[in-house]
Design a protein around this motif. Structure first.
Motif: not given
Length: 243
Positions: A57-58, A61-62, A65
């Motif tokens: 997830k980290e 980004r961006p 999602r």
């Protein structure tokens, strides 16, 4: 939001890694995706899987999602799912699906189609489906009627008003699955008219599937006017409502 919240990776029966599926989705132009691998109660890899997706997830980004999820099949007429309760807190979303129709003492098989009364199969499916709608662990009802197709059950065989009333009252997210959309179309349209919320998903098991199915996801999003769930708002509300 252009999103696909049902796909599988090499953690279960998918052919590509989560990274490969996410990269393909970003290349297609998806704004959000969820990896939702199949689990069983004995899937001891789920904590590592959830931690892997959390780290991704980290990294994503961006650009895109990422949400984590699992898909678990119904195991009983009460709507229980084949996932250890300890898995629930590890992922963002739980998809419940009927991959085999339960009956007393087991499951209906396609070989029963010729010798069993269709009404008995439908009765057991209804009981299990209504149990799934009431299961507080489940967020999304995946490909809701797909298993009935193999038993020759059509919309006209079902109590459609009752089914759609219960879907709308349950507050569950109903999936329009572009791979298994028959005999779902009527139940989806009626449920939409009654206020049910939806996801349009691909159920992809490989990058080529994802690329091909993305066109169908976009097509349904463009031509239909379903009430598509605001997934961030949904997750925020669910978290704030938890005891």
């Amino acid at each position: 939001m252009f999103m696909d919240l049902h796909m599988h990776s090499s953690y279960s029966d998918g052919r590509n890694t989560p990274e490969e599926m996410i990269e393909a989705a970003a290349g297609i132009g998806y704004e959000a995706v969820a990896i939702t691998d199949h689990v069983w109660r004995t899937s001891d890899w789920v904590p590592a899987y959830a931690a892997h997706l959390e780290a991704l997830k980290e990294r994503c980004r961006p650009r895109i999602r990422l949400y984590s999820g699992i898909e678990a099949k119904v195991t009983s007429l009460d709507g229980d799912i084949d996932a250890d309760p300890s898995f629930d807190a590890l992922v963002d979303l739980i998809l419940g699906s009927i991959h085999r129709i339960p009956k007393t003492g087991g499951y209906w098989s396609k070989s029963d189609r010729e010798k069993a009364k269709k009404s008995e199969i439908i009765g057991d499916w209804l009981q299990a489906f209504y149990g799934l709608l009431q299961n507080p662990r489940v967020d999304i009802i995946a490909h809701p009627l797909s298993e009935l197709n193999g038993f020759g059950v059509r919309e006209t065989d079902l109590p459609m008003a009752e089914i759609t009333d219960r879907i709308a009252a349950s507050g569950k997210i109903l999936e329009l699955n572009v791979r298994y959309n028959t005999p779902d179309q009527q139940v989806i349209r009626i449920s939409a008219d009654k206020g049910a919320v939806f996801l349009i998903s691909s159920d992809s098991h490989a990058v080529p599937d994802l690329i091909a199915n993305s066109r169908l996801v976009r097509e349904y999003m463009d031509k239909e006017h379903f009430r598509i769930v605001d997934i961030d708002r949904y997750l925020s509300f669910r978290t704030s409502s938890s005891p």
